[in-house]
Write a protein that holds these residues in place. Structure first.
Motif, short mmCIF file in Angstrom:
data_model
loop_
_atom_site.label_atom_id
_atom_site.label_comp_id
_atom_site.label_asym_id
_atom_site.label_seq_id
_atom_site.Cartn_x
_atom_site.Cartn_y
_atom_site.Cartn_z
N PRO A 61 22.62 -28.29 -44.13
CA PRO A 61 21.28 -28.61 -43.84
C PRO A 61 21.12 -29.07 -42.60
O PRO A 61 20.22 -28.85 -41.97
N LEU A 62 22.34 -30.03 -42.10
CA LEU A 62 22.08 -30.77 -40.68
C LEU A 62 22.26 -29.43 -39.60
O LEU A 62 21.60 -29.51 -38.68
N ASN A 63 23.37 -28.53 -39.70
CA ASN A 63 23.19 -27.37 -38.79
C ASN A 63 21.94 -26.61 -38.71
O ASN A 63 21.51 -26.33 -37.72
N GLU A 64 21.42 -26.38 -39.95
CA GLU A 64 20.02 -25.76 -39.78
C GLU A 64 18.96 -26.39 -39.43
O GLU A 64 18.27 -25.92 -38.53
N LEU A 65 18.88 -27.89 -39.19
CA LEU A 65 18.00 -28.54 -38.51
C LEU A 65 18.32 -28.53 -37.19
O LEU A 65 17.10 -28.31 -36.34
N LYS A 66 19.40 -28.55 -36.91
CA LYS A 66 19.97 -28.66 -35.48
C LYS A 66 19.18 -27.16 -34.77
O LYS A 66 18.81 -27.11 -33.45
N GLN A 67 19.69 -26.34 -35.41
CA GLN A 67 19.26 -24.92 -34.95
C GLN A 67 17.74 -24.53 -34.71
O GLN A 67 17.33 -24.09 -33.91
N ASN A 68 16.98 -25.03 -35.78
CA ASN A 68 15.61 -25.17 -35.82
C ASN A 68 15.06 -25.83 -34.68
O ASN A 68 14.08 -25.38 -34.10
N PHE A 69 15.66 -26.95 -34.23
CA PHE A 69 15.15 -27.92 -33.37
C PHE A 69 15.39 -27.20 -31.94
O PHE A 69 14.53 -27.18 -30.99
N THR A 70 16.62 -26.69 -31.84
CA THR A 70 17.04 -26.14 -30.53
C THR A 70 15.88 -24.81 -30.30
O THR A 70 15.51 -24.54 -29.29
N LYS A 71 15.71 -23.97 -31.34
CA LYS A 71 15.00 -22.85 -31.32
C LYS A 71 13.61 -23.16 -30.83
O LYS A 71 12.89 -22.75 -30.13
N THR A 72 13.19 -24.19 -31.54
CA THR A 72 11.66 -24.74 -31.40
C THR A 72 11.57 -25.40 -29.86
O THR A 72 10.56 -24.88 -29.38
N GLN B 84 13.30 -24.51 -27.30
CA GLN B 84 13.49 -23.51 -26.32
C GLN B 84 12.15 -22.49 -26.40
O GLN B 84 11.52 -22.21 -25.07
N GLU B 85 11.42 -22.47 -27.44
CA GLU B 85 10.20 -21.82 -27.53
C GLU B 85 9.12 -22.73 -26.75
O GLU B 85 8.22 -22.06 -26.01
N VAL B 86 9.33 -23.85 -26.96
CA VAL B 86 8.08 -24.89 -26.34
C VAL B 86 8.40 -24.76 -24.68
O VAL B 86 7.57 -24.65 -23.88
N THR B 87 9.70 -24.85 -24.39
CA THR B 87 9.86 -24.94 -22.71
C THR B 87 9.63 -23.59 -22.09
O THR B 87 9.58 -23.59 -21.01
N THR B 88 9.78 -22.56 -23.01
CA THR B 88 9.30 -21.39 -22.32
C THR B 88 7.97 -20.84 -22.38
O THR B 88 7.35 -19.71 -21.93
N SER B 89 6.89 -21.64 -23.03
CA SER B 89 5.62 -21.32 -23.29
C SER B 89 4.83 -21.58 -22.03
O SER B 89 5.32 -22.41 -21.08
N THR B 90 3.85 -21.14 -21.86
CA THR B 90 2.99 -21.02 -20.61
C THR B 90 2.53 -22.37 -20.39
O THR B 90 2.31 -23.13 -19.37
#
Length: 133
Positions: A79-90, A92-98
């Motif tokens: 679950p911790l790995n999944e949380l880290k992956q979700n956080f990283t993905k989110t 990345q999505e935030v920092t690439t948003s307009t």
């Protein structure tokens, strides 16, 4: 008058909620008098069939969830790995948003202007102190 009696028996608060067991949500009201005994029997059989289908689907879902958990365990996905992956993905999505890029650019420009303003104020203070000497 019959409609008035039927209308007075209907209580929207007694409608079953999503996921509520239909058998336990049946109110104290008898079935409509227009329903024959044969129709009641057919409806009862359909009710039992749908309840059985729901039970089967619940069991299948539970089995699939166990299988999923087992596969994740074998792959070392915690679950911790999944949380880290979700956080990283989110992130990345935030920092690439307009919106993020525009906000970052605006803050950067504001920082440059503030730096220039402080520099100017510092120069003025330095000159004033030199004048005082």
């Amino acid at each position: 008058m019959e409609d008035a009696v039927k209308g007075s028996q209907y209580h929207p608060d007694s409608d079953p909620e999503v996921g509520e067991d239909a058998a336990t949500s049946v109110g104290p009201f008898p079935p409509p008098p227009a329903m024959t005994e044969e129709e009641q029997q057919e409806l009862q059989e359909a009710l039992v069939k749908v309840e059985d289908e729901i039970l089967t689907l619940s069991q299948v879902l539970a089995a699939k969830e166990r299988h999923l958990a087992d596969m994740k365990r074998k792959l070392g996905i915690t679950p911790l790995n999944e949380l880290k992956q979700n956080f990283t993905k989110t992130w990345q999505e935030v920092t690439t948003s307009t919106a993020y890029k525009k906000t970052s650019e605006t803050l950067s420009q504001a920082g440059l202007k503030a730096t220039a303003a402080f520099s100017t104020v510092g120069s003025v203070i330095t000159r004033k102190l030199e004048d005082v000497r």
